[in-house]
Design a protein around this motif. Structure first.
Motif, mmCIF file in Angstrom:
data_model
loop_
_atom_site.group_PDB
_atom_site.id
_atom_site.type_symbol
_atom_site.label_atom_id
_atom_site.label_comp_id
_atom_site.label_asym_id
_atom_site.label_seq_id
_atom_site.Cartn_x
_atom_site.Cartn_y
_atom_site.Cartn_z
ATOM 1 N N THR A 428 0.853 -1.186 0.000
ATOM 2 C CA THR A 428 0.000 0.000 0.000
ATOM 3 C C THR A 428 0.888 1.234 0.000
ATOM 4 O OG1 THR A 428 -1.667 -1.192 1.275
ATOM 5 C CG2 THR A 428 -1.878 1.203 1.175
ATOM 6 N N SER A 432 -0.795 8.395 -4.681
ATOM 7 C CA SER A 432 -1.203 7.690 -5.903
ATOM 8 C C SER A 432 0.031 7.349 -6.739
ATOM 9 C CB SER A 432 -2.190 8.544 -6.698
ATOM 10 O OG SER A 432 -3.360 8.764 -5.951
ATOM 11 N N ALA A 434 2.099 4.931 -9.139
ATOM 12 C CA ALA A 434 1.841 3.884 -10.128
ATOM 13 C C ALA A 434 3.026 2.928 -10.157
ATOM 14 C CB ALA A 434 1.611 4.496 -11.504
ATOM 15 N N LEU A 469 -9.074 -6.461 -11.616
ATOM 16 C CA LEU A 469 -8.278 -5.578 -12.445
ATOM 17 C C LEU A 469 -7.370 -6.352 -13.377
ATOM 18 C CD1 LEU A 469 -7.270 -3.086 -9.642
ATOM 19 C CD2 LEU A 469 -9.196 -2.888 -11.204
ATOM 20 N N PHE A 498 -0.577 -7.164 -10.080
ATOM 21 C CA PHE A 498 -1.712 -6.262 -10.228
ATOM 22 C C PHE A 498 -1.311 -4.916 -9.634
ATOM 23 C CE2 PHE A 498 -3.579 -10.514 -9.729
ATOM 24 C CZ PHE A 498 -4.276 -10.605 -10.919
ATOM 25 N N GLN A 500 -2.663 -0.833 -8.761
ATOM 26 C CA GLN A 500 -3.697 0.179 -8.635
ATOM 27 C C GLN A 500 -3.015 1.503 -8.308
ATOM 28 O OE1 GLN A 500 -7.369 -1.080 -6.563
ATOM 29 N NE2 GLN A 500 -6.259 -2.948 -6.033
ATOM 30 N N PRO A 501 -3.754 2.616 -8.342
ATOM 31 C CA PRO A 501 -3.107 3.912 -8.100
ATOM 32 C C PRO A 501 -2.380 4.000 -6.766
ATOM 33 C CG PRO A 501 -5.274 4.237 -9.054
ATOM 34 C CD PRO A 501 -5.154 2.779 -8.764
ATOM 35 N N ASN A 502 -2.867 3.310 -5.765
ATOM 36 C CA ASN A 502 -2.226 3.425 -4.453
ATOM 37 C C ASN A 502 -1.840 2.078 -3.850
ATOM 38 O OD1 ASN A 502 -4.949 2.683 -3.997
ATOM 39 N ND2 ASN A 502 -4.711 3.228 -1.843
ATOM 40 N N SER A 503 -1.829 1.012 -4.649
ATOM 41 C CA SER A 503 -1.487 -0.301 -4.091
ATOM 42 C C SER A 503 -1.038 -1.237 -5.206
ATOM 43 C CB SER A 503 -2.696 -0.908 -3.359
ATOM 44 O OG SER A 503 -3.747 -1.158 -4.277
ATOM 45 N N ALA A 504 -0.457 -2.361 -4.794
ATOM 46 C CA ALA A 504 -0.025 -3.392 -5.735
ATOM 47 C C ALA A 504 -0.117 -4.745 -5.061
ATOM 48 C CB ALA A 504 1.401 -3.130 -6.205
ATOM 49 N N LYS A 533 -11.059 -3.091 -5.588
ATOM 50 C CA LYS A 533 -10.435 -1.843 -5.990
ATOM 51 C C LYS A 533 -10.227 -0.926 -4.793
ATOM 52 C CE LYS A 533 -12.101 -1.750 -10.755
ATOM 53 N NZ LYS A 533 -12.786 -0.950 -11.788
ATOM 54 N N SER A 534 -9.163 -0.152 -4.872
ATOM 55 C CA SER A 534 -8.878 0.802 -3.807
ATOM 56 C C SER A 534 -9.933 1.892 -3.778
ATOM 57 C CB SER A 534 -7.488 1.415 -4.027
ATOM 58 O OG SER A 534 -7.285 2.456 -3.122
#
Length: 536
Positions: A428, A432, A434, A469, A498, A500-504, A533-534
């Motif tokens: 986390t 944001s 990437a 996602l 995977f 997301q803007p604020n996590s992986a 999704k976040s």
């Protein structure tokens, strides 16, 4: 004069710049329950003593974690960095007050700042609303300590039971010898039983002396054929002198006189109600025992008496031997019981434990067993697996997170050399950020190399599961040496990233190449992946 003022100005300036403190926050706006970091930086010299405060609250913000102090050294200067993780569970604007940091017993204050805590938006139009359910009390599972106590008592009881059963068998095989082998044995046994009664200790001195002297009289009558029970103390003394002289029994005159004195004292206790003190009673007992033993030793034994003593000695040795046999057999029974219990335990519970934690299950076993569905990390990744993935915590990683990373999580089952293993890594970010999936895949391949993987073949494709996602995957094979059997095995793997803007989320699945059951498991696990999704 100007020169002195200039030097003084330089010293003051140097002192002013040798110690300074600044403060900052990594976010001025958070959601309820989210974390922001307050960072204090103190620039000091190597000789300065710095104390950062430790608090549970800073203003109205709760301190979630007080991180260790980081140190940056620049020649003879130090920059000390102290970080506090703060949060608040009510919305509003909150002030972070000035923090006092003590440097060389002098307080330096940080700048104050403010932070806005926002409500989490709840969609009450689309989402159905339900009544609040009553609280259900969940009983805390009882500890298993009583099972171990019960098992211990069972083992002890089994040993005691075996002891008495063996004793009963031994008793049935032979007839216990009755009576006494000699008059002296009878006298000593009666004397020991007399002491167990504790007569004189309970005020029954007359009864004690009566039984004590009767023991001596019975012995004299049975061993020397002297009518001791019907004789007075004076008559018994004269008869003893005459009989020992006639039979040439060498007994000490002084010991004979002491015995006579005990008889007289006994008469005084019985008839004149004399009350001897405790030391006199103990002395009387010792004189009686010493006299009887000396008289028995000095008296010549008949052949019958010698035969009886010999048989008695054999009986005593046999009894001791039987007692040892009982103890040994009881211990053997307990050991056999424990051994059988250990085998049963090893073939059931312990074997499953070893498989779950060390040996590993076969792919077929895992495929046929009941699977579990769980969520891991934040944002959560939902996955179905044959075993619950265990969280593993590396304190060094947690304490040395990059500035952009808020938290990391690692969940695993199995290891690199098992038949089948799964690893989930969740990250986390604070902002944001990437994640570059290609760089992440390269990092994971390097990780495989660092843990012993060789001859790694890599194929990279885009990946889009049925749920959640899109991501990217790397798959292929590698070889690894098993340290247990020293053999090299070929393993297949799949890595899915995977972002997301604020996590992986990173998904690892490794199994033995060519294992058809493992391939089926891999497909089942892959098809179950569902990402949430976040909300940021």
């Amino acid at each position: 004069m100007k020169k002195r003022l200039y030097i003084l100005f330089l010293l003051i300036s140097a002192f002013g710049f040798s110690q300074s403190m600044t403060s900052s926050v990594d976010s001025t706006e958070i959601k309820i329950g989210s974390q922001l970091n307050l960072i204090l930086k103190a620039k000091v010299t190597l000789k300065d003593h710095v104390v950062f405060p430790e608090r549970k609250f800073i203003g109205r913000l709760e301190v979630l974690e007080s991180y260790p102090i980081d140190t940056i050294k620049d020649n003879d200067k130090l920059e000390l960095i102290k970080k506090y993780g703060l949060t608040q569970f009510d919305s509003g604007v909150y002030k972070i007050p000035s923090i006092a940091v003590r440097i060389n017993n002098k307080e330096y204050f940080s700048d104050s700042s403010s932070v806005r805590v926002n409500d989490v938006k709840v969609d009450t139009i689309v989402q159905p609303m339900f009544d609040i359910k009553p609280i259900v009390e969940v009983k805390k599972p009882a500890s298993d300590w009583w099972k171990y106590v019960l098992f211990g008592l069972l083992v002890i009881g089994l040993g005691v039971l075996a002891y008495f059963i063996i004793k009963r068998i031994q008793k049935n095989k032979k007839e216990e010898a009755k009576g006494f082998a000699s008059p002296i044995e009878k006298a000593l046994v009666y004397s020991e039983n007399l002491e167990k009664k504790s007569l004189w200790q309970n005020g029954k001195v007359k009864e004690y002396y009566s039984e004590l002297t009767d023991i001596a009289r019975v012995y004299i009558e049975e061993s020397l054929s002297v009518p001791a029970m019907e004789s007075t103390s004076n008559e018994l003394y004269k008869a003893l002198r005459a009989e020992t002289g006639k039979r040439n029994i060498k007994i000490s005159p002084s010991l004979l006189n002491q015995f006579n004195e005990v008889l007289k004292n006994a008469d005084l206790v019985k008839f004149a109600k004399s009350q001897p003190i405790a030391s006199e009673i103990e002395e009387s007992k010792m004189i009686i025992n010493e006299f009887l033993l000396s008289l028995d030793k000095a008296t010549p034994r008949t052949q019958e008496e010698q035969d009886n003593l010999f048989q008695e000695e054999i009986r005593i040795k046999k009894a001791k031997k039987d007692k040892v046999i009982r103890a040994v057999l009881s211990i053997v029974v307990v050991i056999v019981f424990l051994f059988i219990s250990l085998i049963v335990f090893a073939r059931t519970i312990a074997y499953d434990y070893l498989k779950d934690n060390y040996i590993g299950h076969t792919s077929k076993e895992l495929l046929e067993k009941e699977w579990v569905i769980s969520e891991y990390g934040d944002p959560a990744i939902k996955i179905e697996t044959p075993r619950v993935l265990k969280r593993t915590v590396d304190e060094r990683v947690q304490q040395n997170l990059p500035p952009t990373v808020k938290s990391v999580g690692r969940f695993t089952y199995g290891s690199l050399i098992d038949n089948f293993s799964i690893t989930l890594n969740t990250t986390t970010f604070k902002d944001s950020v990437a994640l570059d999936k290609d760089i992440a895949i390269e990092a994971n391949i390097k990780y495989l190399e660092s843990v012993g993987a060789k001859n790694i073949l890599v194929k990279v494709d885009d990946y889009e599961p049925k749920k959640g996602l899109s991501g990217k995957k790397a798959y292929g094979t590698f070889t690894v040496n098993n340290p247990i059997d020293k053999k090299e095995y070929k393993m297949a793997y799949e890595i899915v990233i995977f972002a997301q803007p604020n996590s992986a989320q990173e998904f690892f699945l490794i199994y033995k190449d060519g294992d058809k059951d493992a391939e089926k498991m891999m497909e089942r696990v892959r098809n179950s992946i569902e990402l949430k999704k976040s909300s940021l």
